[in-house]
Design a protein around this motif. Structure first.
Motif, PDB file in Angstrom:
ATOM      1  N   ARG A  87       0.991  -1.380  -0.069  1.00  0.00           N
ATOM      2  CA  ARG A  87       0.032   0.068   0.144  1.00  0.00           C
ATOM      3  C   ARG A  87       0.884   1.306   0.179  1.00  0.00           C
ATOM      4  N   SER A  88       1.986   1.301   0.789  1.00  0.00           N
ATOM      5  CA  SER A  88       2.844   2.323   0.792  1.00  0.00           C
ATOM      6  C   SER A  88       3.459   2.553  -0.536  1.00  0.00           C
ATOM      7  N   GLN A  89       3.846   1.590  -1.095  1.00  0.00           N
ATOM      8  CA  GLN A  89       4.555   1.862  -2.655  1.00  0.00           C
ATOM      9  C   GLN A  89       3.452   2.245  -3.495  1.00  0.00           C
ATOM     10  N   ALA A  90       2.226   1.557  -3.540  1.00  0.00           N
ATOM     11  CA  ALA A  90       1.077   2.015  -4.424  1.00  0.00           C
ATOM     12  C   ALA A  90       0.783   3.496  -4.240  1.00  0.00           C
ATOM     13  N   ILE A  91       0.939   4.131  -3.046  1.00  0.00           N
ATOM     14  CA  ILE A  91       0.680   5.417  -2.674  1.00  0.00           C
ATOM     15  C   ILE A  91       1.628   6.385  -3.346  1.00  0.00           C
ATOM     16  N   ALA A 128       6.187   6.999  10.083  1.00  0.00           N
ATOM     17  CA  ALA A 128       6.538   6.938  11.268  1.00  0.00           C
ATOM     18  C   ALA A 128       7.632   5.962  11.490  1.00  0.00           C
ATOM     19  N   ARG A 129       8.634   6.321  12.456  1.00  0.00           N
ATOM     20  CA  ARG A 129       9.907   5.623  12.586  1.00  0.00           C
ATOM     21  C   ARG A 129       9.720   4.568  13.506  1.00  0.00           C
ATOM     22  N   ARG A 130      10.285   3.744  13.572  1.00  0.00           N
ATOM     23  CA  ARG A 130      10.323   2.563  14.491  1.00  0.00           C
ATOM     24  C   ARG A 130      11.096   3.062  15.758  1.00  0.00           C
ATOM     25  N   ALA A 131      10.677   2.783  16.869  1.00  0.00           N
ATOM     26  CA  ALA A 131      11.496   3.100  18.165  1.00  0.00           C
ATOM     27  C   ALA A 131      12.571   2.281  18.204  1.00  0.00           C
ATOM     28  N   ARG A 132      13.789   2.708  18.698  1.00  0.00           N
ATOM     29  CA  ARG A 132      15.139   1.940  18.826  1.00  0.00           C
ATOM     30  C   ARG A 132      14.917   0.892  19.610  1.00  0.00           C
ATOM     31  N   GLY A 133      14.901  -0.464  19.063  1.00  0.00           N
ATOM     32  CA  GLY A 133      14.843  -1.523  19.956  1.00  0.00           C
ATOM     33  C   GLY A 133      13.407  -2.228  19.850  1.00  0.00           C
ATOM     34  N   GLY A 134      12.366  -1.500  19.315  1.00  0.00           N
ATOM     35  CA  GLY A 134      10.996  -1.559  19.442  1.00  0.00           C
ATOM     36  C   GLY A 134      10.950  -2.884  18.261  1.00  0.00           C
ATOM     37  N   ARG A 135       9.925  -3.558  18.586  1.00  0.00           N
ATOM     38  CA  ARG A 135       9.736  -4.870  17.726  1.00  0.00           C
ATOM     39  C   ARG A 135       8.735  -4.438  16.784  1.00  0.00           C
ATOM     40  N   ALA A 136       8.189  -3.340  16.532  1.00  0.00           N
ATOM     41  CA  ALA A 136       7.239  -2.986  15.839  1.00  0.00           C
ATOM     42  C   ALA A 136       7.325  -3.366  14.224  1.00  0.00           C
ATOM     43  N   PRO A 137       6.601  -4.501  13.377  1.00  0.00           N
ATOM     44  CA  PRO A 137       7.080  -4.631  12.303  1.00  0.00           C
ATOM     45  C   PRO A 137       6.778  -3.230  11.113  1.00  0.00           C
ATOM     46  N   VAL A 138       6.424  -2.086  11.585  1.00  0.00           N
ATOM     47  CA  VAL A 138       6.446  -1.091  10.735  1.00  0.00           C
ATOM     48  C   VAL A 138       7.557  -0.130  10.969  1.00  0.00           C
ATOM     49  N   GLY A 139       7.502   0.581   9.785  1.00  0.00           N
ATOM     50  CA  GLY A 139       8.600   1.648   9.735  1.00  0.00           C
ATOM     51  C   GLY A 139       8.039   2.691   8.726  1.00  0.00           C
ATOM     52  N   GLY A 140       6.892   2.380   8.381  1.00  0.00           N
ATOM     53  CA  GLY A 140       6.487   2.963   6.890  1.00  0.00           C
ATOM     54  C   GLY A 140       5.328   3.926   7.083  1.00  0.00           C
ATOM     55  N   LYS A 141       4.752   4.121   6.038  1.00  0.00           N
ATOM     56  CA  LYS A 141       3.557   4.912   6.084  1.00  0.00           C
ATOM     57  C   LYS A 141       2.416   4.778   7.157  1.00  0.00           C
ATOM     58  N   LEU A 142       1.751   5.680   7.711  1.00  0.00           N
ATOM     59  CA  LEU A 142       0.892   5.803   8.630  1.00  0.00           C
ATOM     60  C   LEU A 142      -0.521   5.454   7.715  1.00  0.00           C
TER      61      LEU A 142
END
Lengths: 265, 147
Positions: A87-91, A128-142
């Motif tokens: 979705r991020s790439q398509a946008i 949004a950035r991924r927090a340092r050491g966080g496990r969130a699989p996202v670092g991309g678009k909101l």
């Protein structure tokens, strides 16, 4: 034959983050209600674990638990795991096409390139950035729940990352009733990792356990949007029962098969 | 002679419950006997056995998260009551395992010595899949046959 049991951990992320507790903001379900699980759909689930033993007292069947976290108001976990990236790439692709079209209008009298740019900027969204050491699989678009980009003004509509179980501890683990571990899965829709446990059904009783669940909160840090991990815990329990196996033909021990004297027509 | 013959009852529970039949590929019977039993992988498995052998049936679900167990195995007599359709009300009864653990029943027994060699002894295999009004389905096609 061991049965695999699924426990769905459904989290109301928005309320849990606001109240900083999972108590009252988590709903647990399993597929063992017909065997005596209680509290389905509440935070007080007690999962029935039926066991059996052989005539010599040894364990007849083990049980396997699978925990599957999910969340209210998120993109469902059943969409392919590449959905967010695609979705991020398509946008972005659409924005490039819009920019090309806008550049072509440069000489058209009456066109307002500034308004066109602002329009594209509002649709391309923010990251949004991924927090340092966080496990969130996202670092991309909101993204919102419909998969469209969200700009700074509409952060309430942001689709939060799915909850992540980071550990399973507590009495049932300490007492060596269940042996939890995180497993990798080739399953494309569950994001590849899940917590599972084998249960020793030789020792009946009710045992509590604690799930450690990580949520992610969108915060502004140093002028940047960051998914900050928030670690919370959720308690649940298993009730282990065990009964002797028996020969189903005789109701007791082994014997001849009840075959009639003459063959069937 | 092998002391034991295992018959695996492989069930596609989702398929069987959706189509309300154990036929059409939703049930597959396989044995590991030494006499080349005909019908391997189908509901018409005719397991060839010797008197005195131990036969054991085990249910396995294709989807591991859908509970299935053998509810009953009844050998069909020569046109007697065993061939009658099970009472509809009976099939809607409280499941036999209600309130108790599954996996308690072990379906096994010795082949009696009086079987007529070469004649198939058909049996009704009834399966319980989870619970509910249509959770019990059966087939009458599998058989045991003395070598």
């Amino acid at each position: 034959m061991a049965q695999q049991q699924a426990i769905i951990v459904l989290v109301d992320i928005a309320n849990a983050l606001r109240e900083r507790t999972l108590r009252g903001n988590v709903y647990l379900f399993d597929n063992m209600r017909f065997l005596g699980s209680t509290g389905e759909g509440t935070g007080d689930l007690v999962t029935a674990i039926p066991g059996s033993y052989w005539s010599d007292g040894s364990q007849g069947s083990e049980q396997v638990l699978n925990w599957l976290p999910s969340s209210l108001g998120s993109i469902p976990p059943t969409v392919p795991r590449g959905y967010h990236t695609e979705r991020s790439q398509a946008i972005d692709r659409q924005a490039l096409e819009d920019l090309t079209a806008l550049a072509g209008q440069g000489t058209v009298p009456g066109a307002d390139p500034a308004a066109g740019l602002a329009d594209i900027r509002s649709r391309v969204g923010t990251r949004a950035r991924r927090a340092r050491g966080g496990r969130a699989p996202v670092g991309g678009k909101l993204l919102d729940i419909t998969g469209n980009a969200v700009t700074g003004a509409g952060t309430a509509a942001v689709n939060p990352p799915a909850p992540i179980i980071t550990d399973v501890t507590g009495e049932a683990v300490d007492e060596k009733i269940m042996y939890p571990a995180q497993y990798g899965s080739p399953d494309m829709v569950s994001d590849g990792w899940y917590w599972s446990a084998t249960v020793d059904t030789a020792r009946p009783g009710t045992y509590a356990y604690t799930m450690h669940i990580q949520l992610h909160e969108l915060v502004i840090r140093d002028g940047e949007q960051v998914w900050e991990p928030v670690d919370l815990t959720c308690d649940s329990a298993i009730r282990v029962t065990t009964e002797p196996k028996y020969n189903a033909f005789t109701g007791a021990g082994l014997g001849p098969l009840p075959v009639p004297a003459a063959p069937s027509p | 002679m092998k002391p034991q013959v295992n018959i695996i009852v492989l069930v596609d529970v989702v398929g069987a419950l959706s189509e309300r039949t154990l036929n059409d590929g939703n049930l597959s019977l396989v044995d590991d006997g030494q006499f080349d039993s005909p019908g391997q992988g189908t509901t018409r498995l005719c397991t060839v056995v010797s008197p005195g052998q131990l036969v054991q049936w085990t249910a396995v679900a294709v989807d591991v998260q859908t509970p299935v167990e053998i509810r009953s195995i009844t050998f069909l007599g020569s046109g007697d009551a065993a061939l009658e359709e099970p009472d509809a009300a009976d099939a809607q009864d409280v499941p036999a395992h209600e309130g108790t653990a599954p996996d308690l029943k072990v379906w096994s027994g010795f082949v009696p010595p009086y079987l007529v060699p070469g004649a198939p002894y058909r049996y009704r295999l009834e399966l319980q899949m989870h619970e509910g009004p249509n959770s019990v389905l059966h087939v009458d096609s599998p058989a045991l046959m003395s070598a």
